[in-house]
Design an enzyme around this catalytic site. Structure first.
Site, short mmCIF file in Angstrom:
data_model
loop_
_atom_site.label_atom_id
_atom_site.label_comp_id
_atom_site.label_asym_id
_atom_site.label_seq_id
_atom_site.Cartn_x
_atom_site.Cartn_y
_atom_site.Cartn_z
N PHE A 5 57.16 29.05 47.04
CA PHE A 5 56.98 29.15 45.41
C PHE A 5 58.00 29.44 44.92
O PHE A 5 58.28 29.57 43.52
CB PHE A 5 56.00 29.95 45.28
N ASP B 55 45.80 31.10 52.74
CA ASP B 55 47.44 30.93 53.36
C ASP B 55 47.44 32.15 54.37
O ASP B 55 48.43 32.65 54.11
CB ASP B 55 48.34 30.60 52.52
#
Ligand code: NAG
Ligand code: NAG
Ligand code: NAG
Ligand code: NAG
Ligand code: NAG
Ligand code: NAG
Ligand code: NAG
Ligand code: NAG
Ligand code: NAG
Length: 652
Positions: free
Chosen positions: A337, A456
């Protein structure tokens, strides 16, 4: 500016204001909605999506849509004149589209007039976001609502398809069942609310042609002087999408006390103040260049977020974070990210995660998510200290973890390099880490007000503190960021990281409690074996860590899975118990996986690990629910919503 010019502008402004003061109308019109309208509204757990306001956010995961309430209000309030002889009046027309997500339909939606912008806590389910248990029936609620109720929640409710008028209470003072018009139909339903100062009328139907409510009510005495107008809605066990597709409001507030006095005592000083503010701003603008536009928008976000306690994360200014990180200098790591930097806030080390450009799209979702996860507090979670969303930046601030992430320790045999820490974690530490992750996961799944799925779980998301306690990081964020990440759109990113993904997630594209448990199982195998699930194909004839471990179990050599680096120095019973638990978590049938509660009980030695078949069962879909199935906390995840239409990846 010369003196005469000043006087001229003063006069002009006075005249203009005078005209406005005399008309006293309050109107706005949204023929449809788009993202730009966010600045015109106060959205609490609501979003603008698909050209409509969705009261209670429309999320892909039905379990997250349950038990929510939300509000969407027009940003500026209007005023009723208190001592007026002339009656204030308004008309408001809006188009609703309520479509069901479960077969039962959810709770409903309401058009509200209220003095308070804050959503009452625990106003989900039967309360429609109007009041909650403690404000119901109390004048402090300061709310008048026209409810479009789609569920018979009380014996007093007529049916699951009625319109009612509520004053500071969820019990309607009058209600009317809708015969041919079905609220939960996914059709456009046009509603007109008309108030002439005495009588409140509600019309419903294709052209708002059917009169359903006509009730004499003095809104001026029921409501405070400052009134916000908008919508509220809620979901309970059953969910629905509550959309407002267009909205028009026109109000005439005709209070005229004594125009002359008003002119002298209110308008003139107001104009003078305004004038000087204007001069001051103009002067500031000339000296400093542009006026920061973002600030105005940001206030709205703050309003959404200030609901938590004092430990809740706070909003940081970009400038503050730039100073704390010396303009993003010391990089700690890089991920999918964005980049994590080291920073210092009030002399405390923090980790500052700056999202990459791709990840910045889902800003609104991101902020909604921050409010949910920000209030989580558990010793095995990395604490979120705050966030920043300014200009084009999305930044999260976490507490700093001095030790690195778990993967740096357990895979040291696999990736030798300068970064590698040559300490091999001993069995005791490994067991404690597994226990810590299980506790964090149990807290996310069962311990907090709203269920949070991690989505995750993997070794690189587990940080170790100075005592090697596991601290789970990055919870809950994967979804919002990934869904909007247009450039790498794939299955993997919806449900997690390859190697940690449950077999069914490729078919359902959904994160569930069971997919989290699966990833937890893989993680346990990793911690015990010191092997990473990603590297198996290279080093081993088996394609996955799970297959390999299960194969060893079939040959009754399960302890061969344990990391050789431990040199046999480990507790055999604990290791066997943990490995069987891990395999149970990785069961191909999601119904057969234990819950986090059970996993935790196994780890504390309260119960024996679940029985698992000798050979790994093959994956079947749809999965069969076992007949003897009665484990507690699972039923609602796999209850009515499982075969529903939004299990598909499409759209939202
Ligand atoms: C929603 O709330 C009801 C009670 O108000 C509770 O029984 C139910 O378990 C809750 N569901 C979820 C998904 O939190
Ligand atoms: C509201 O609508 C009615 C009927 O259409 C109209 O007579 C009235 O003037 C309207 N009131 C306002 C404030 O627009
Ligand atoms: C909800 O929609 C489903 C189809 O998606 C339909 O079978 C069901 O009857 C609907 N329920 C209600 C209450 O409208
Ligand atoms: C109702 O809402 C108010 C205001 O948000 C809050 O202070 C109160 O604790 C809530 N009551 C319950 C029972 O949740
Ligand atoms: C809500 O308040 C009303 C009074 O306005 C009261 O009669 C009713 O019992 C309350 N309902 C619940 C569920 O507490
Ligand atoms: C109502 O909303 C649903 C879900 O967003 C959508 O599928 C449907 O087409 C909408 N109906 C109309 C009449 O726009
Ligand atoms: C539903 O309402 C919206 C907004 O008013 C409009 O754009 C759309 O065409 C309507 N759809 C149908 C099927 O009537
Ligand atoms: C609604 O209005 C439209 C256009 O004015 C008309 O064609 C339609 O028949 C009306 N529908 C009803 C139910 O009155
Ligand atoms: C919601 O579901 C739970 C269990 O699934 C049940 O105990 C509860 O009564 C339900 N609540 C409502 C309001 O239907």
């Amino acid at each position: 500016m010369g003196f005469s010019a000043m006087v001229k502008s003063l006069l002009l402004a006075t005249l203009l204001l005078g005209a406005i003061a005399q008309a006293r109308c309050f109107t706005f019109n949204f023929p449809s909605f788009n993202e730009d309208n966010e600045k015109d509204l106060i959205l609490e757990y609501s979003v603008i999506k698909h050209d409509a306001i969705q009261v209670t956010d429309d999320v892909t995961d039905a379990s997250l849509l349950k038990n929510l309430s939300g509000r969407a209000l027009y940003k500026s309030p209007f005023r009723f004149g208190s001592k007026s002889k002339d009656k204030a009046s308004f008309n408001s027309t809006f188009v609703l589209n309520i479509s069901n997500k479960t077969n039962q339909g959810g709770e409903g939606l309401a058009f509200i007039l209220t003095g308070r912008t804050d959503l009452p806590q625990n106003s989900h389910g039967q309360w429609l976001g109007i009041v909650n248990e403690s404000t119901n029936g109390s004048a402090t609620a300061k709310i008048v609502a026209v409810e479009f109720d789609t569920r018979k929640s009380y014996p007093e409710d007529l049916d699951d398809n009625h319109v009612g008028l509520d004053v500071n209470s969820i019990y309607s003072i009058t209600q009317q069942s809708l015969q041919s018009i079905k609220l939960v139909s996914g059709d456009n339903i046009t509603v007109k609310v008309e108030y002439d100062g005495e009588l409140l009328k509600v019309f419903v139907g294709e052209n708002a042609s059917t009169l359903v409510i006509s009730e004499t009510i003095d809104l001026v005495t029921r409501l405070p002087e400052k009134v916000y107008v908008g919508f509220s809605a809620s979901t309970g066990n059953d969910t629905q999408l509550n959309c407002v597709k267009s909205w028009e409001f026109s109000g005439l507030d005709l209070y005229k006390e004594d125009p002359n006095l008003l002119w002298v005592w209110i308008i003139v000083p107001a104009v003078l103040v305004l004038f000087f503010v204007f001069v001051f701003l103009y002067w500031k603008w000339k000296c400093k260049g542009e006026v920061p536009v973002e600030e105005v928008e940001d206030d709205r976000e703050v309003e959404i977020c200030i609901q938590g306690s004092s430990t809740a994360p706070r909003k940081f200014r970009l400038e503050e974070l730039k100073a704390a990180t010396e303009n993003f200098k010391n990089k700690l790591g890089e991920g999918g990210f964005g980049t994590v930097y080291e920073g210092f806030l009030e002399n405390k080390a923090v980790a500052v995660k700056r999202f990459s450009r791709d990840a910045r799209e889902g800003k609104q979702d991101f902020i909604a998510e921050v409010t949910t996860i920000g209030n989580l507090n558990h010793k095995n979670l990395v604490k979120l200290l705050g966030w920043c969303s300014e200009r084009n930046e999305l930044i999260l601030v976490y507490e700093f973890m001095p030790n690195k992430s778990l993967d740096k320790f357990i895979f040291c045999n696999q990736n030798p390099g300068p970064e590698t820490d040559q300490i091999t974690l001993n069995w005791g530490k490994r067991y404690r880490i597994i226990n810590g992750v299980a506790q964090a996961l149990d807290y996310l799944h069962n311990g907090c007000e709203k269920r949070v799925l991690h989505r995750d779980i993997k070794a690189s998301n587990i940080m170790l503190d100075s005592e090697f306690n596991a601290r789970l990081g990055d919870f809950g964020l994967a979804r919002t960021i990934h869904c909007s990440d247009q450039t790498h759109h794939s299955t993997k990113e919806v449900a997690g990281t390859p190697g940690y993904m449950a077999p069914e997630s490729i078919l359902t594209w959904r994160a569930t409690v069971e997919t989290d448990i699966y990833a937890f199982g893989v993680l346990v195998l990793e911690v015990v074996s010191g092997r990473s699930p990603g590297d198996q194909s290279k080093k081993n004839k088996y394609t996955s860590l799970v297959d390999w471990a299960w194969e060893n179990y079939s040959r009754e050599r399960i302890l061969d899975v344990v990391d050789l680096h431990l040199n046999g120095d480990f507790n055999k019973e604990e290791a066997e118990c943990v490995l069987i638990l891990a395999l149970a978590c990785c069961h191909p049938n999601p119904y057969q996986r234990p819950s986090t509660k059970t996993a935790l009980r196994v780890l504390t030695g309260e119960v024996a690990p679940p029985l698992i078949p000798k050979a790994k069962p093959s994956f079947m879909w749809p999965a069969m629910e076992p007949p003897s199935f009665n484990e507690d906390s699972k039923d609602y995840t796999f209850g009515g919503d499982q075969p529903s239409p939004f299990a598909e990846p499409s759209g939202r």
